[in-house]
Design an enzyme around this catalytic site. Sequence first.
Site, PDB file in Angstrom:
ATOM      1  N   HIS A 160       0.843  -1.189   0.000  1.00 42.61           N
ATOM      2  CA  HIS A 160       0.000   0.000   0.000  1.00 42.61           C
ATOM      3  C   HIS A 160       0.886   1.249   0.000  1.00 42.61           C
ATOM      4  O   HIS A 160       1.830   1.340   0.781  1.00 42.61           O
ATOM      5  CB  HIS A 160      -0.929  -0.006   1.221  1.00 42.61           C
ATOM      6  N   GLU A 169       1.842   3.201   3.087  1.00 44.75           N
ATOM      7  CA  GLU A 169       2.441   2.358   4.125  1.00 44.75           C
ATOM      8  C   GLU A 169       3.901   2.059   3.788  1.00 44.75           C
ATOM      9  O   GLU A 169       4.465   1.047   4.191  1.00 44.75           O
ATOM     10  CB  GLU A 169       1.631   1.065   4.275  1.00 44.75           C
ATOM     11  N   HIS A 214       2.061  -4.540   6.735  1.00 45.26           N
ATOM     12  CA  HIS A 214       1.202  -3.392   6.465  1.00 45.26           C
ATOM     13  C   HIS A 214       1.234  -2.486   7.700  1.00 45.26           C
ATOM     14  O   HIS A 214       1.912  -2.770   8.685  1.00 45.26           O
ATOM     15  CB  HIS A 214      -0.228  -3.849   6.168  1.00 45.26           C
ATOM     16  N   GLU A 251       0.007  -5.857  10.923  1.00 46.50           N
ATOM     17  CA  GLU A 251      -0.279  -4.418  10.909  1.00 46.50           C
ATOM     18  C   GLU A 251       0.684  -3.737  11.878  1.00 46.50           C
ATOM     19  O   GLU A 251       0.513  -3.779  13.092  1.00 46.50           O
ATOM     20  CB  GLU A 251      -1.735  -4.160  11.306  1.00 46.50           C
TER      21      GLU A 251
END
Length: 402
Positions: free
Chosen positions: A163, A166, A309, A368
């Site tokens: 992403h 990110e 991520h 994450e």
Amino acid sequence: MPYVVQPGDTLLRIARMFNVNKESLLAANPGISTVNPLFPGLLLSVPAQTAFIYRVQTGDTLLGIAGKFGLTLHALMNANRHQELKQLQPGALLTMPCAGSSRIVDGRAEYGQRELMADAESLAKAYPFLQVEKIGASVMGKPIIAIRLGEGPVKLHINAGMHANEWITTSLLMTFLEDAAKAASFGEKLCGLDMQALLQRVTLWVVPLVNPDGAELVQEGLQPDHPHAQELLRWNKGSERFNKWKANIRGVDLNDQFPAFWEEETARRGTDGPGPRDYPGPSPLSEPEAKALAEFTAEQQFDCVVALHTQGQEIYWNYRGYEPPEAEQMARKLGKDSGYKPVKLSGSDAGYKDWFIFQFRKPGFTVEVGYGVNPLPVEAFPDLNEEVRLLLVSAMEAARSK
């Protein structure tokens, strides 16, 4: 010192280049701000680096002093040109220039394709046992590279930068790779584990930046000569601020691109077309970045994968019951070692981790990193680095034990 802004420059990149902080750069150039991108050709004033004084001790040598402070002999001599240095006298005062980072990978500023390619080359020279190869290219033709470390029969894959906003996961992964390579080269431990022994059991393949075009857009803003400028502005609802952009340069969310119940994910997202996030594309693997990663994964037949991520400090480990029995136990180990929370996730499809579990029935994890709002601030890098290092060493250890 005057400096002319070059294409791709940002405040943080310039500050990193001259080893000064962003605040002093802003103070020396009151006409610029942190909100608007810098334009090539702008003339900036770069403040002088700070220095400190060292009193020579009995037995000191120039080479020894340089080594003690992480300086080159040339830098030390250049900072003390006014002194006679052939015969050091105890008590003499030497000017110690501010040392730059002794690392190859430097996470103090934006980290994108140009930093990655330069660092990959430098790491390969410093640690010849690393293997760097191109596995594909982005929409705009930027190479997507993979780097191998280790020779073990168990294959672990870690990717980052899927992403766009990110991108800090890329510098975190490259920092980990450098730490692991250094520990293996010098016979050192990393987080208490013998890396030489670990890498005889585990082969680590990393893809540090899956979405180089998107990362560039988030970091540098939309330049007037960008070949997709009109479409990007339209997809971004006319805004020139792209800090919330997650997609690739064609407005496709790469982590919704994989053939694991893709049709259901498309229906759930309900997006009309390209945009900053959540558009799965016209078909699975329509985007060259996702296709390259899928083909590389199929070719290598990894035993375990981790996708980095941001943010949430969570570990997702399951997918529709297709995950192997050991996946939950591995997730608990990663959580215990890193402080992150293992989460059994539902209502999400077409991600890389989802596809890997669905296709190969092997352990896959989405991590994450950090906590806050994307993009996570560069100032958080030291804390994030500690978290990621613990988690990835744990992943290597868990993979070895499979």
